[in-house]
Design an enzyme around this catalytic site. Sequence first.
Site, PDB file in Angstrom:
ATOM      1  N   ARG A 233      31.529 -21.817 -26.122  1.00  0.00           N
ATOM      2  CA  ARG A 233      30.774 -22.830 -25.396  1.00  0.00           C
ATOM      3  C   ARG A 233      29.458 -23.090 -26.120  1.00  0.00           C
ATOM      4  O   ARG A 233      28.870 -22.176 -26.701  1.00  0.00           O
ATOM      5  CB  ARG A 233      30.453 -22.364 -23.962  1.00  0.00           C
ATOM      6  N   HIS A 281      35.490 -30.219 -29.755  1.00  0.00           N
ATOM      7  CA  HIS A 281      35.922 -29.400 -28.613  1.00  0.00           C
ATOM      8  C   HIS A 281      37.441 -29.511 -28.402  1.00  0.00           C
ATOM      9  O   HIS A 281      37.907 -29.927 -27.344  1.00  0.00           O
ATOM     10  CB  HIS A 281      35.165 -29.813 -27.333  1.00  0.00           C
TER      11      HIS A 281
HETATM   12  P1  NAP Z   1      37.396 -14.050 -20.690  1.00  0.00           P
HETATM   13  O1  NAP Z   1      38.827 -13.673 -20.529  1.00  0.00           O
HETATM   14  O2  NAP Z   1      36.526 -14.108 -19.476  1.00  0.00           O
HETATM   15  O3  NAP Z   1      36.765 -12.967 -21.726  1.00  0.00           O
HETATM   16  C1  NAP Z   1      35.388 -12.912 -21.975  1.00  0.00           C
HETATM   17  C2  NAP Z   1      35.075 -11.753 -22.942  1.00  0.00           C
HETATM   18  O4  NAP Z   1      33.675 -11.804 -23.241  1.00  0.00           O
HETATM   19  C3  NAP Z   1      35.337 -10.356 -22.366  1.00  0.00           C
HETATM   20  O5  NAP Z   1      35.803  -9.495 -23.382  1.00  0.00           O
HETATM   21  C4  NAP Z   1      33.960  -9.939 -21.896  1.00  0.00           C
HETATM   22  O6  NAP Z   1      33.718  -8.539 -21.884  1.00  0.00           O
HETATM   23  C5  NAP Z   1      33.070 -10.544 -22.963  1.00  0.00           C
HETATM   24  N1  NAP Z   1      31.710 -10.746 -22.445  1.00  0.00           N
HETATM   25  C6  NAP Z   1      31.316 -11.430 -21.349  1.00  0.00           C
HETATM   26  N2  NAP Z   1      29.983 -11.396 -21.189  1.00  0.00           N
HETATM   27  C7  NAP Z   1      29.520 -10.650 -22.234  1.00  0.00           C
HETATM   28  C8  NAP Z   1      28.221 -10.244 -22.627  1.00  0.00           C
HETATM   29  N3  NAP Z   1      27.111 -10.586 -21.941  1.00  0.00           N
HETATM   30  N4  NAP Z   1      28.107  -9.472 -23.730  1.00  0.00           N
HETATM   31  C9  NAP Z   1      29.216  -9.107 -24.430  1.00  0.00           C
HETATM   32  N5  NAP Z   1      30.484  -9.455 -24.105  1.00  0.00           N
HETATM   33  C10 NAP Z   1      30.618 -10.224 -23.029  1.00  0.00           C
HETATM   34  O7  NAP Z   1      37.226 -15.429 -21.451  1.00  0.00           O
HETATM   35  P2  NAP Z   1      38.359 -16.239 -22.279  1.00  0.00           P
HETATM   36  O8  NAP Z   1      39.321 -16.881 -21.356  1.00  0.00           O
HETATM   37  O9  NAP Z   1      38.880 -15.312 -23.332  1.00  0.00           O
HETATM   38  O10 NAP Z   1      37.480 -17.417 -22.919  1.00  0.00           O
HETATM   39  C11 NAP Z   1      36.589 -17.164 -23.980  1.00  0.00           C
HETATM   40  C12 NAP Z   1      35.717 -18.395 -24.264  1.00  0.00           C
HETATM   41  O11 NAP Z   1      36.502 -19.424 -24.873  1.00  0.00           O
HETATM   42  C13 NAP Z   1      35.070 -19.037 -23.034  1.00  0.00           C
HETATM   43  O12 NAP Z   1      33.743 -19.397 -23.333  1.00  0.00           O
HETATM   44  C14 NAP Z   1      35.885 -20.297 -22.830  1.00  0.00           C
HETATM   45  O13 NAP Z   1      35.173 -21.280 -22.135  1.00  0.00           O
HETATM   46  C15 NAP Z   1      36.137 -20.660 -24.278  1.00  0.00           C
HETATM   47  N6  NAP Z   1      37.209 -21.639 -24.522  1.00  0.00           N
HETATM   48  C16 NAP Z   1      36.990 -22.640 -25.421  1.00  0.00           C
HETATM   49  C17 NAP Z   1      37.989 -23.563 -25.696  1.00  0.00           C
HETATM   50  C18 NAP Z   1      37.786 -24.663 -26.713  1.00  0.00           C
HETATM   51  O14 NAP Z   1      38.613 -25.565 -26.807  1.00  0.00           O
HETATM   52  N7  NAP Z   1      36.742 -24.626 -27.508  1.00  0.00           N
HETATM   53  C19 NAP Z   1      39.233 -23.466 -25.058  1.00  0.00           C
HETATM   54  C20 NAP Z   1      39.427 -22.426 -24.165  1.00  0.00           C
HETATM   55  C21 NAP Z   1      38.420 -21.497 -23.904  1.00  0.00           C
HETATM   56  P3  NAP Z   1      34.565  -7.542 -20.922  1.00  0.00           P
HETATM   57  O15 NAP Z   1      35.879  -7.357 -21.646  1.00  0.00           O
HETATM   58  O16 NAP Z   1      33.735  -6.315 -20.944  1.00  0.00           O
HETATM   59  O17 NAP Z   1      34.690  -8.216 -19.594  1.00  0.00           O
END
Ligand code: NAP
Length: 318
Positions: A233, A281
Amino acid sequence: MKVASTQRPVKVLMLLTSDFVTARYEALRARAPELNVVTRIDGDTDPDVTALFAFKLPAGLLPRLPNLQLAASVGAGADGILGAPDLPASVKVTRAVEPGLGLSMAQYVSLQILQHFRALPTLQAQYAAHEWKRVAVPDSREYTVGIMGLGSIGSVVADVVAALGFKVIGWTRSEGRAARVPVFVGEQGMDEFLGQCNYLVCLLPSTAQTAGLINRAFLSKLPQGAYVINAARGGIVVEADLLALVDEGHLGGAAFDVFATEPLPASSPFWGHEKVLVTPHIAAQPSVGPVVEQFLENLQRLERGDPLINEVDRSLGY
Ligand code: NAP
């Protein structure tokens, strides 16, 4: 279908703010024609709307929905919903999670690592100049890819990038999730993590803790020549700090899919920068079908009073 706690019939509001939302609206209408789904509310308030299926909430909408119980994101991130300042604490928030997302993201991240690693811009320039000149082939086993966030997406990316032969390490908030790569946790693990990353891949959620996290001080801890990929993001990386470190030669370049302001303004220094790649994006999108099924499943769970799937922990913001 009724929502258990109030016995109100379910009424879903979907504001068609983009083609992305409209595609999910059409799929939901086709899959569940009996469901009461509206695309606008009549009058100042609508006490019958119990669920929202949306990507981003316009200012002023929530006070007009006094009996809202569920705000479900049509996308993987719930930041467009959690960012609404007037979201009542009682409203449950969910996001879209499906296996295809991790695979699409793994393709995107691999594409960006490999175009840089295998010197594609140099080869394209040589091709344009009709120049036959061999370039060195580096050994991926000597390079480390650091993935920030090993959640539903980052964990798949880690596996795919490891299969390409790179050393892969991860950085997370907690030790809660099992991972197949070495993991560094929180602030205490950050310096050791960053010091090893030839490629830094941001797959963190957008939260109060991650806003502006990847700033000059943070990026300065990367080895000389490191390449930064942000597909999570906008707002997590301080864009001006990143570009300054690229221009100063500390960083080797960057590939960005997400920005603090989207669409990326025409005046952005990212446009046309020779060491930076910009994509609009498009790294990954949840498939329509599974996301609609997940939403319908959660409406039923809400009706039964069961825990929802892919519910966001509102205290953590993801
Ligand atoms: P998710 O399942 O919620 O995983 C988030 C990860 O980040 C977890 O490992 C979490 O740690 C870690 N985390 C959260 N807060 C943290 C902090 N303060 N310090 C260190 N680590 C932290 O998320 P996801 O579904 O994998 O999505 C990941 C990202 O990709 C999101 O921002 C989403 O919006 C983005 N995204 C982008 C696109 C695009 O087209 N560009 C498409 C889809 C998703 P824990 O394991 O300890 O909980």
